[in-house]
Design a protein around this motif. Structure first.
Motif, short mmCIF file in Angstrom:
data_model
loop_
_atom_site.label_atom_id
_atom_site.label_comp_id
_atom_site.label_asym_id
_atom_site.label_seq_id
_atom_site.Cartn_x
_atom_site.Cartn_y
_atom_site.Cartn_z
N VAL A 76 5.25 1.05 22.28
CA VAL A 76 3.88 1.27 22.76
C VAL A 76 3.85 1.26 24.28
O VAL A 76 3.18 2.09 24.91
CB VAL A 76 2.93 0.19 22.18
CG1 VAL A 76 1.57 0.24 22.87
CG2 VAL A 76 2.76 0.39 20.67
N SER A 77 4.58 0.33 24.90
CA SER A 77 4.62 0.27 26.37
C SER A 77 5.27 1.51 26.97
O SER A 77 4.94 1.91 28.08
CB SER A 77 5.37 -0.99 26.82
OG SER A 77 6.74 -0.94 26.40
N GLU A 78 6.19 2.11 26.22
CA GLU A 78 6.86 3.33 26.69
C GLU A 78 6.10 4.58 26.30
O GLU A 78 6.50 5.70 26.65
CB GLU A 78 8.28 3.39 26.13
CG GLU A 78 9.19 2.26 26.64
CD GLU A 78 10.55 2.26 25.97
OE1 GLU A 78 10.73 3.07 25.02
OE2 GLU A 78 11.43 1.49 26.39
N GLY A 79 5.00 4.43 25.54
CA GLY A 79 4.20 5.58 25.14
C GLY A 79 4.81 6.41 24.03
O GLY A 79 4.40 7.54 23.79
N LYS A 80 5.80 5.85 23.34
CA LYS A 80 6.46 6.59 22.26
C LYS A 80 5.87 6.16 20.91
O LYS A 80 6.45 5.38 20.16
CB LYS A 80 7.97 6.32 22.27
CG LYS A 80 8.64 6.71 23.59
CD LYS A 80 10.10 6.33 23.59
CE LYS A 80 10.78 6.67 24.90
NZ LYS A 80 12.21 6.27 24.93
N GLU A 82 4.94 8.25 18.44
CA GLU A 82 5.05 9.26 17.38
C GLU A 82 5.54 8.65 16.05
O GLU A 82 5.09 9.04 14.97
CB GLU A 82 6.00 10.39 17.80
CG GLU A 82 5.55 11.19 19.00
CD GLU A 82 5.90 10.49 20.32
OE1 GLU A 82 6.57 9.43 20.26
OE2 GLU A 82 5.48 10.99 21.38
N THR A 83 6.46 7.68 16.17
CA THR A 83 7.00 7.09 14.94
C THR A 83 5.93 6.27 14.20
O THR A 83 5.93 6.20 12.98
CB THR A 83 8.21 6.20 15.25
OG1 THR A 83 7.83 5.21 16.23
CG2 THR A 83 9.37 7.02 15.75
N ILE A 84 5.01 5.67 14.96
CA ILE A 84 3.92 4.92 14.32
C ILE A 84 3.01 5.90 13.57
O ILE A 84 2.59 5.63 12.43
CB ILE A 84 3.10 4.12 15.36
CG1 ILE A 84 4.01 3.15 16.12
CG2 ILE A 84 1.98 3.35 14.68
CD1 ILE A 84 3.30 2.36 17.21
N GLN A 85 2.73 7.04 14.18
CA GLN A 85 1.92 8.06 13.51
C GLN A 85 2.63 8.58 12.26
O GLN A 85 2.01 8.77 11.21
CB GLN A 85 1.63 9.22 14.48
CG GLN A 85 0.79 8.81 15.67
CD GLN A 85 0.62 9.94 16.67
OE1 GLN A 85 1.14 11.04 16.48
NE2 GLN A 85 -0.09 9.67 17.77
N GLN A 86 3.94 8.79 12.38
CA GLN A 86 4.70 9.27 11.23
C GLN A 86 4.76 8.21 10.13
O GLN A 86 4.74 8.53 8.94
CB GLN A 86 6.13 9.64 11.67
CG GLN A 86 6.88 10.46 10.62
CD GLN A 86 8.21 10.97 11.15
OE1 GLN A 86 8.52 10.81 12.34
NE2 GLN A 86 9.01 11.60 10.28
N LEU A 87 4.81 6.94 10.53
CA LEU A 87 4.83 5.85 9.55
C LEU A 87 3.59 5.90 8.67
O LEU A 87 3.67 5.78 7.44
CB LEU A 87 4.92 4.51 10.29
CG LEU A 87 4.93 3.26 9.40
CD1 LEU A 87 6.29 3.09 8.72
CD2 LEU A 87 4.61 2.01 10.24
N PHE A 88 2.43 6.12 9.28
CA PHE A 88 1.18 6.11 8.53
C PHE A 88 0.88 7.45 7.87
O PHE A 88 -0.16 7.61 7.22
CB PHE A 88 0.01 5.71 9.44
CG PHE A 88 -0.02 4.23 9.71
CD1 PHE A 88 -0.44 3.34 8.73
CD2 PHE A 88 0.37 3.73 10.94
CE1 PHE A 88 -0.46 1.98 8.98
CE2 PHE A 88 0.35 2.38 11.20
CZ PHE A 88 -0.06 1.49 10.21
#
Length: 329
Positions: A76-80, A82-88
């Motif tokens: 989250v601090s690095e602004g990455k 996408e994997t969280i979006q893909q997780l959900f």
């Protein structure tokens, strides 16, 4: 018997105390509380958060501990994100954060958007995992209902079965009078836990500790004999089948023929006990319980008796020729 539908809301609504308590509360995604938990297992989504979704066990409850939380904060601090979006994008049953960890706001926003419940507990990851797995194992265990009475006699669970009117409840009542405990009367629900342990309990908690005695009616065992005379559940270790005495049937009089009953794939020792006037069935069941405890300690009375008889026969057979020769002189 098919497993009942078990939702995330059911998980939150479980009334668990002390060492079974999960201490769960919902942080967001409440409109998804009716999502169904289909697999009694957990998944730690560390690999998924790193972007590796091959063989991702999305059907399981997703558990986030301190390691997953540290990695979440990093991406989250690095602004990455996408994997969280893909997780959900997967239909997750729910996400649970241990140690009272607060998930990042972006994760909560995504969970709220897709309707995925996010839960929180004060327990640490290992303790929560062991408790939840134990609870889910019990909930998803195969189960069956059997007509009979389940009592605890000298620490062993005895399932008394037989045709209606043969005297199951009267036998159990005499055992309770003698200081043993009632688990369930009339309808017993048995579940198979860990593949080889049968746990019996009343199919209905409201009427579980009541008994129907013909000629007397319904009695409340708890009020008549006290709370020490009942148990909520007990492992089924012996099946005692009561049946009317049949003069034409040959009953086992030594005990070397070990009968078993298959319940949910588990073999349980079975006793066939003929009932007729003058037979004290409760005392027979007490003796059976003590005998079964001796067997578990390695002492088998019937086999030892059989071996002693064989030794005696062999000894007499060896002496006969000797005495026969002596008598001939």
């Amino acid at each position: 018997m098919p497993v009942k539908r078990f939702s995330v809301l059911d998980l939150l609504a479980l009334d668990l105390k002390e060492h079974d308590s999960l201490d769960l509360r919902c942080l967001c995604g409440r409109r998804g509380l009716m999502r169904i938990i289909t697999i009694p297992d957990l998944n730690r989504p560390g690999l998924a958060l790193s972007g590796f979704f091959d063989s991702f066990a999305y059907q399981r409850v997703q558990l986030f501990g301190r390691g997953e939380m540290a990695y979440l904060n990093k991406i989250v601090s690095e602004g990455k994100t996408e994997t969280i979006q893909q997780l959900f994008s997967f239909p997750l049953p729910c996400c649970i954060f241990t140690h009272n960890l607060e998930p990042p706001q972006i994760l909560m926003d995504l969970a709220e958007e897709v309707g995925c419940p996010v839960l929180q507990t004060s327990l640490d990851s290992s303790e929560f995992s062991s408790r939840l797995l134990r609870i889910l194992s019990n909930i998803f265990a195969p189960r069956i209902t059997i007509h009979g009475v389940l009592v605890e006699v000298y620490g062993l669970g005895i399932l008394i079965s037989g045709d209606s009117g043969v005297g199951k409840s009267e036998t159990a009542l005499e055992l309770i009078e003698r200081g043993h405990r009632l688990v369930a009367d009339d309808v017993v629900e048995i579940s198979c836990v860990n593949g080889n342990v049968l746990i019996g309990r009343g199919a209905n908690k409201v009427i579980g500790h009541h008994m129907e005695i013909r000629g007397l009616g319904i009695i409340n065992i708890t009020q008549l004999y006290g709370v020490g005379s009942i148990r909520e559940s007990k492992e089924v270790q012996i099946v005692a089948q009561l049946e009317e005495w049949d003069a034409n049937k040959v009953y086992d009089r030594i005990g070397t023929n070990e009968l078993t009953m298959d319940i949910l794939g588990v073999k349980v020792p079975k006793l066939e006990i003929p009932v007729k006037p003058g037979r004290n069935v409760p005392i027979i069941l007490e003796t059976a319980a003590m005998n079964e405890r001796l067997k578990s300690m390695g002492y088998f009375s019937a086999k030892e008796f059989n071996q002693n008889v064989l030794k005696w026969i062999e000894t007499d057979a060896a002496r006969a020729p000797y005495y026969g020769d002596e008598d001939s002189y």
